[in-house]
Design a protein around this motif. Sequence first.
Motif, short mmCIF file in Angstrom:
data_model
loop_
_atom_site.label_atom_id
_atom_site.label_comp_id
_atom_site.label_asym_id
_atom_site.label_seq_id
_atom_site.Cartn_x
_atom_site.Cartn_y
_atom_site.Cartn_z
N ALA A 1 -8.49 7.00 -1.46
CA ALA A 1 -7.85 5.70 -1.67
C ALA A 1 -6.35 5.88 -1.81
O ALA A 1 -5.86 6.97 -2.07
N GLY A 2 -5.60 4.79 -1.63
CA GLY A 2 -4.16 4.85 -1.77
C GLY A 2 -3.74 4.69 -3.23
O GLY A 2 -4.55 4.79 -4.15
N GLY A 3 -2.45 4.43 -3.43
CA GLY A 3 -1.95 4.23 -4.77
C GLY A 3 -1.83 5.51 -5.57
O GLY A 3 -2.11 5.52 -6.78
N VAL A 4 -1.40 6.60 -4.94
CA VAL A 4 -1.25 7.87 -5.64
C VAL A 4 0.10 8.50 -5.30
O VAL A 4 0.63 8.34 -4.21
N GLY A 5 0.63 9.23 -6.28
CA GLY A 5 1.89 9.92 -6.06
C GLY A 5 1.91 11.22 -6.83
O GLY A 5 1.28 11.35 -7.88
N TYR A 6 2.64 12.20 -6.29
CA TYR A 6 2.79 13.51 -6.94
C TYR A 6 4.24 13.92 -6.78
O TYR A 6 4.70 14.16 -5.66
N LEU A 7 4.98 13.94 -7.89
CA LEU A 7 6.40 14.28 -7.85
C LEU A 7 6.74 15.36 -8.86
O LEU A 7 6.10 15.48 -9.91
N GLY B 1 0.18 0.50 -3.50
CA GLY B 1 -0.94 1.09 -2.77
C GLY B 1 -0.56 2.21 -1.83
O GLY B 1 -1.41 2.70 -1.08
N GLY B 2 0.71 2.63 -1.87
CA GLY B 2 1.15 3.69 -0.98
C GLY B 2 0.85 5.08 -1.53
O GLY B 2 0.32 5.24 -2.62
N THR B 3 1.20 6.08 -0.74
CA THR B 3 1.02 7.48 -1.12
C THR B 3 2.36 8.18 -1.04
O THR B 3 3.04 8.11 -0.03
#
Length: 214
Positions: free
Chosen positions: A99-105, A126-128
């Motif tokens: 699914a979307g809506g995830v981020g890793y920074l 909802g982006g990645t």
Amino acid sequence: MRILIAEDDALLREGLALLLGSVGIEVTAAVDDAEKFLDAFEADPPDGAVLDVRMPPTFTSEGLKAAIEARRRRPGFPVLVLSAYVEDRYAGDLLSDGAGGVGYLLKERVGKVEEFVDALRRVIAGGTVMDPEVISQLMSRRRADDPIRSLTPRESEVLGLMAEGLGNADIARKLVVSDTAVSKHIGNIFAKLGLSASDSGHRRVLAVLAHLRS
């Protein structure tokens, strides 16, 4: 937008709360461990969350596990995970539900306020979003005979921006080229890497990461 923060470092936790408040984003709670995060998540459901990967008691992957658990309870719940180091396996775990809506920074991105807030907004929508350094390290590990070595410098640049979750129009603006040129580059990239093109930004990121990690 209402955001829940989970970060064990008190200075960074308070700094995140002040930063988000300064741009009009409400912080529902700012907690220092994964258990408190899940309690706050249930008590006052936010629109999304910012979490540290490593939190008490073992400082390994409590934050990541809490993010995955929150998405299990509420499919598609947007989470932006922060890490002090490049640990690409965490990025893969976070993306694995499809699914979307995830981020890793990396945490160092927080200091670049505009970029950080933009990344958070894209995740909430909802982006990645993947950290450029994660992508860079994954790309640098490829074998000498790997198809990725056949990419031109511009195609490699476009690939990195795709993996960060940027759409064609955003990539065009960033590189100061036309949308048509970006589409052509992406077509070449997918052809060289043997990947299927997709209109879904999240599926494009998954395809890129799957290839880079293989």
